[in-house]
Design an enzyme around this catalytic site. Structure first.
Site, PDB file in Angstrom:
ATOM      1  N   GLU A   1      39.981  50.668  22.170  1.00  0.00           N
ATOM      2  CA  GLU A   1      41.218  50.626  23.326  1.00  0.00           C
ATOM      3  C   GLU A   1      41.731  52.612  23.145  1.00  0.00           C
ATOM      4  O   GLU A   1      42.363  52.296  21.322  1.00  0.00           O
ATOM      5  CB  GLU A   1      41.488  50.346  23.378  1.00  0.00           C
ATOM      6  CG  GLU A   1      42.609  50.262  25.080  1.00  0.00           C
ATOM      7  CD  GLU A   1      42.758  49.128  25.407  1.00  0.00           C
ATOM      8  OE1 GLU A   1      42.724  48.028  26.221  1.00  0.00           O
ATOM      9  OE2 GLU A   1      44.565  49.381  26.177  1.00  0.00           O
TER      10      GLU A   1
ATOM     11  N   ASP B   1      35.936  39.890  24.067  1.00  0.00           N
ATOM     12  CA  ASP B   1      37.602  41.512  24.347  1.00  0.00           C
ATOM     13  C   ASP B   1      38.580  40.986  24.147  1.00  0.00           C
ATOM     14  O   ASP B   1      38.977  40.087  23.768  1.00  0.00           O
ATOM     15  CB  ASP B   1      37.033  41.161  26.465  1.00  0.00           C
ATOM     16  CG  ASP B   1      37.793  41.586  27.172  1.00  0.00           C
ATOM     17  OD1 ASP B   1      37.431  43.122  27.235  1.00  0.00           O
ATOM     18  OD2 ASP B   1      38.300  41.505  27.667  1.00  0.00           O
ATOM     19  N   HIS B   2      39.240  42.043  23.635  1.00  0.00           N
ATOM     20  CA  HIS B   2      40.278  42.145  24.058  1.00  0.00           C
ATOM     21  C   HIS B   2      40.461  41.467  21.907  1.00  0.00           C
ATOM     22  O   HIS B   2      42.148  40.813  22.275  1.00  0.00           O
ATOM     23  CB  HIS B   2      41.490  41.959  24.297  1.00  0.00           C
ATOM     24  CG  HIS B   2      41.706  42.943  25.284  1.00  0.00           C
ATOM     25  ND1 HIS B   2      42.207  44.205  26.057  1.00  0.00           N
ATOM     26  CD2 HIS B   2      41.433  43.178  27.158  1.00  0.00           C
ATOM     27  CE1 HIS B   2      41.841  44.474  26.423  1.00  0.00           C
ATOM     28  NE2 HIS B   2      41.014  44.239  27.047  1.00  0.00           N
TER      29      HIS B   2
ATOM     30  N   VAL C   1      35.448  42.487  34.782  1.00  0.00           N
ATOM     31  CA  VAL C   1      36.157  41.591  35.807  1.00  0.00           C
ATOM     32  C   VAL C   1      36.378  39.937  35.769  1.00  0.00           C
ATOM     33  O   VAL C   1      35.558  39.629  35.169  1.00  0.00           O
ATOM     34  CB  VAL C   1      35.203  41.983  36.879  1.00  0.00           C
ATOM     35  CG1 VAL C   1      36.107  41.023  37.729  1.00  0.00           C
ATOM     36  CG2 VAL C   1      35.450  43.382  37.694  1.00  0.00           C
TER      37      VAL C   1
HETATM   38 ZN   LIG Z   1      41.063  44.246  29.593  1.00  0.00          ZN
END
Ligand SMILES: [Zn+2]
Length: 314
Positions: A152, A94-95, A251
């Site tokens: 994103e 992630d990210h 989450v």
């Molecule tokens: Zn995020």
């Protein structure tokens, strides 16, 4: 079963998201859940198995630093996938911002990676996201689509590891639906993380989700949409996002609290002479499994493992 790509795991959800004639109640999102230890990974998968749901194991850069190795995480995930063949699962980074590190994750077996160049200009974001998409689709060990890619557009508020955006900044940086078609086409990504008012971490007040934006973005592209900052969003808002075609919900922060609360409680009730770490942190893993099970219900992913499997073998 082996780990599968996010593109594959979300194909069924996406079909439902794009089907205008479907009852919105038939739509669902796949949950992506952060972990910091291998037993937490197992807890996440056990929660998904209990609900016959697909699941995404999500590694943050902070957790990577703590665990220390992409290979270790990838091998653990592959082992867990073999142990729980009935659960369609994805290993997701992630990210991430470092292109070389993301490519490394692809080559060791991550089945989804997120390139987050959302703080860069639109052009640089396209350039970096496209580089990762091309690499992941062509170079991964399982060949084309061995690893899918999320990018994103717009900026999320809050703190997550090395990413920090103030809530005010995020308000100015919602995903612009008008930019979505060009971004998706030029990058070749498989899923789009959108900024529609959620933030990372805990909220001081309930977030105001821009459902009008979500509606426009959902119309602007036919790839899966991802909601970040899933901790503290009211249940009704989650349900609305899912009904409107959100395919993946991340989450993180909420799970840390669930885990830590359970460990604190165990320490409180156990005698001081108890020194077995399994009795102290074991309840944390169990609490995570229970939390994931309830999130599968909330995201309407319960019972959908079968539909995902059928999609895999179409
Ligand atoms: Zn995020």
């Amino acid at each position: 079963m082996a780990l599968v790509t996010m593109k594959e795991v979300m194909a069924d959800s996406l079909r439902r998201a794009l089907d205008k004639n479907i009852d919105p109640k038939e739509r669902y999102a796949v949950g992506a859940f952060n972990f910091s230890t291998i037993p937490e990974m197992v807890g996440i998968v056990e929660g998904a198995r209990e609900k016959n749901a697909p699941v995404i194991l999500m590694l943050s850069l902070g957790a990577l630093k703590y665990i220390g190795s992409l290979e270790l995480v990838a091998d653990a995930a592959k082992g867990i996938a073999r142990q729980y063949p009935e659960v369609p699962m994805v290993l997701h980074l992630d990210h991430a911002t470092d292109l070389d590190m993301i490519k490394h994750a692809v080559t060791v077996g991550f089945t989804n990676v997120m390139i987050d160049a959302s703080q860069e200009s639109f052009e640089i974001n396209i350039e970096k996201s496209r580089e990762i998409a091309e690499f992941a689709h062509d170079q991964s060990p399982r060949g084309k689509f061995g690893c899918s890619v999320e990018a994103e557009l717009g900026m999320l508020a809050g703190h997550e590891d090395n990413i920090s955006v103030s809530e005010e900044d995020a308000g100015k940086a919602y995903t612009d639906p008008a930019l979505v078609p060009e971004f998706v086409e030029k990058t070749g990504i498989d899923a789009l993380a959108v900024a529609i008012g959620t933030a990372h971490g805990f909220y001081k007040a309930a977030p105001k989700i821009r459902f009008d934006l979500l509606e426009e973005i959902r119309k602007a592209t036919d790839i899966p949409l991802v909601l970040h900052g899933g901790t503290g969003v009211p249940d009704e808002d989650f349900k609305k996002c899912v009904a409107m075609g959100m395919s993946k919900i991340n989450v993180g922060t909420g799970l840390k609290k669930v885990y830590t609360d359970a460990v604190r409680e165990a320490i409180k009730v156990l005698p001081e002479t108890e020194y077995d770490p399994r009795k102290i942190v074991g309840p944390g893993r169990k609490a995570i499994a229970e939390e994931i099970a309830s999130k599968c219900d909330l995201f309407n992913a319960t019972g959908k493992a079968k539909a995902v499997m059928q999609e895999l073998y179409r």
